[in-house]
Design an enzyme around this catalytic site. Structure first.
Site, PDB file in Angstrom:
ATOM      1  N   ASN A 109      10.641   7.942   5.912  1.00  0.00           N
ATOM      2  CA  ASN A 109      10.708   6.791   6.437  1.00  0.00           C
ATOM      3  C   ASN A 109      10.166   5.819   5.535  1.00  0.00           C
ATOM      4  O   ASN A 109       9.047   6.152   4.789  1.00  0.00           O
ATOM      5  CB  ASN A 109      10.087   6.679   8.011  1.00  0.00           C
ATOM      6  CG  ASN A 109      10.095   5.192   8.382  1.00  0.00           C
ATOM      7  OD1 ASN A 109      11.095   4.231   8.307  1.00  0.00           O
ATOM      8  ND2 ASN A 109       8.980   4.442   8.922  1.00  0.00           N
ATOM      9  N   HIS A 111       7.988   2.239   5.278  1.00  0.00           N
ATOM     10  CA  HIS A 111       7.208   1.303   6.066  1.00  0.00           C
ATOM     11  C   HIS A 111       6.675   0.087   5.203  1.00  0.00           C
ATOM     12  O   HIS A 111       5.838   0.527   4.453  1.00  0.00           O
ATOM     13  CB  HIS A 111       6.054   1.977   6.813  1.00  0.00           C
ATOM     14  CG  HIS A 111       5.447   1.091   7.881  1.00  0.00           C
ATOM     15  ND1 HIS A 111       5.979   0.669   8.952  1.00  0.00           N
ATOM     16  CD2 HIS A 111       4.135   0.709   7.819  1.00  0.00           C
ATOM     17  CE1 HIS A 111       5.025  -0.148   9.676  1.00  0.00           C
ATOM     18  NE2 HIS A 111       4.008  -0.001   8.887  1.00  0.00           N
ATOM     19  N   SER A 138       5.045   1.838   2.038  1.00  0.00           N
ATOM     20  CA  SER A 138       4.737   3.207   2.020  1.00  0.00           C
ATOM     21  C   SER A 138       5.910   3.842   2.229  1.00  0.00           C
ATOM     22  O   SER A 138       6.800   3.443   3.220  1.00  0.00           O
ATOM     23  CB  SER A 138       3.585   3.588   2.986  1.00  0.00           C
ATOM     24  OG  SER A 138       2.414   2.769   2.934  1.00  0.00           O
ATOM     25  N   ASP A 147       4.783   6.046  12.265  1.00  0.00           N
ATOM     26  CA  ASP A 147       4.070   5.807  10.825  1.00  0.00           C
ATOM     27  C   ASP A 147       2.812   6.289  10.470  1.00  0.00           C
ATOM     28  O   ASP A 147       2.099   5.853   9.798  1.00  0.00           O
ATOM     29  CB  ASP A 147       3.898   4.109  10.903  1.00  0.00           C
ATOM     30  CG  ASP A 147       4.978   3.344  11.413  1.00  0.00           C
ATOM     31  OD1 ASP A 147       4.928   2.201  11.960  1.00  0.00           O
ATOM     32  OD2 ASP A 147       5.922   3.836  11.098  1.00  0.00           O
TER      33      ASP A 147
HETATM   34  C1  GRF Z   1      12.410  -3.101   5.288  1.00  0.00           C
HETATM   35  O1  GRF Z   1      11.318  -4.035   5.002  1.00  0.00           O
HETATM   36  C2  GRF Z   1      11.718  -1.840   5.662  1.00  0.00           C
HETATM   37  O2  GRF Z   1      10.478  -1.536   5.020  1.00  0.00           O
HETATM   38  C3  GRF Z   1      11.497  -1.763   7.199  1.00  0.00           C
HETATM   39  O3  GRF Z   1      12.771  -2.542   7.713  1.00  0.00           O
HETATM   40  C4  GRF Z   1      13.194  -3.564   6.600  1.00  0.00           C
HETATM   41  C5  GRF Z   1      14.682  -3.041   6.515  1.00  0.00           C
HETATM   42  O4  GRF Z   1      15.412  -3.813   5.479  1.00  0.00           O
HETATM   43  N1  GRF Z   1      11.281  -0.762   7.871  1.00  0.00           N
HETATM   44  P1  GRF Z   1      16.942  -3.493   5.024  1.00  0.00           P
HETATM   45  O5  GRF Z   1      17.570  -3.286   6.216  1.00  0.00           O
HETATM   46  O6  GRF Z   1      16.719  -2.096   4.360  1.00  0.00           O
HETATM   47  O7  GRF Z   1      17.313  -4.390   4.108  1.00  0.00           O
END
Ligand code: GRF
Length: 190
Positions: A109, A111, A138, A147
Site C-alpha cells: 500500500n 500512504h 510511505s 497503515d
Molecule cells: C494518493 O495520495 C495515495 O497516497 C493515497 O490516495 C491518493 C491516490 O491518488 N492513498 P491516485 O488515485 O493514485 O491519483
C-alpha cells in the site's frame, strides 16, 4: 517469467499509471494483469482500459456493510487473474484480516505520510497543523492493522510556509509516482 501485478484503486489512478508505465520496461520483470476499483466512477478505470489492461469493478455499496461478502467477491475477481502481488494505489476501502490473511505478504500500500506518523486520513493537514517540517509518503506491506505493516520505502517532502494541504499533497504526489515503482521492483526481486 514476468511477475503478475494487480492494482486496486478508488479514484483517478495516478499511482496506478506510474506503476503501469514503469512495468513497460522489460527490465522491471512484471506486468499489470488487472486494475480493479470499488468505485464505478473511478477515473482510473477508463485510463487503464485505454492502456489495454483488464479492468473490473467490485462496488462495495450493494453489500451494505457486509465486509466479508464484499471481500469474498473481491478475492474471487482478483484470483481469476492470478496475481503474484496486489498493489493498493489510492484504494479507500479498509480491508479486514479475513481478506489480508489470504494475500499475506503479497500486498503493498502507498500512504501519504511518513509512517508511523498520521495513519488514516487527512495526513497532510495533520502534518501542517502539528507544525512538522516535513511531510511525505510511505510504501508498506499490508497487515491487519491499518497503515501499520513493515515499511519498504519512504520519501520526505519539506513543508513550506503558508502551505495548504493541497500544496503539500501535490508535492508529495510527485514523490509517490517515483517511489512506488521503485519499491515494487525491489519487492518483486527480493
Ligand atoms: C494518493 O495520495 C495515495 O497516497 C493515497 O490516495 C491518493 C491516490 O491518488 N492513498 P491516485 O488515485 O493514485 O491519483
Amino acid at each position: 517469467m514476468n511477475k503478475r501485478v494487480a492494482i486496486l484503486i478508488s479514484g483517478s489512478g495516478s499511482n496506478m499509471i506510474s506503476l503501469v508505465e514503469a512495468m513497460k520496461n522489460p527490465a522491471f520483470g512484471a506486468e499489470p494483469v488487472l486494475v480493479l476499483a470499488n468505485n464505478p466512477d473511478a477515473g482510473g478505470i477508463a485510463k487503464a482500459d485505454a492502456m489495454g489492461i483488464p479492468t473490473a469493478i467490485v462496488d462495495h455499496r450493494p453489500f451494505k456493510g457486509d465486509r466479508p461478502a464484499f471481500e469474498d467477491e473481491l478475492h474471487r475477481v482478483i484470483s481469476a487473474h492470478s496475481p503474484d502481488v496486489i498493489c493498493l494505489a489510492g484504494f479507500m476501502r479498509v480491508l479486514t484480516a479475513g481478506f489480508i490473511d489470504r494475500w499475506e505478504g503479497k500486498m503493498l500500500n502507498i500512504h501519504p505520510s511518513l509512517l508511523p506518523k498520521y495513519k488514516g486520513l487527512h495526513t497532510h493537514q495533520r502534518a501542517i497543523d502539528a507544525g512538522d517540517e516535513a511531510g511525505g509518503v510511505s510504501v508498506h506491506v499490508v497487515t491487519a492493522a491499518l497503515d501499520d505493516g513493515p515499511i519498504l520505502g519512504q520519501a520526505s517532502v519539506p513543508i513550506l510556509p503558508n502551505d495548504t494541504a493541497e500544496d503539500l499533497a501535490a508535492r508529495v504526489l510527485v514523490q509517490e509516482h517515483r517511489l512506488y515503482p521503485e519499491v515494487l521492483k525491489e519487492f518483486l526481486n527480493s
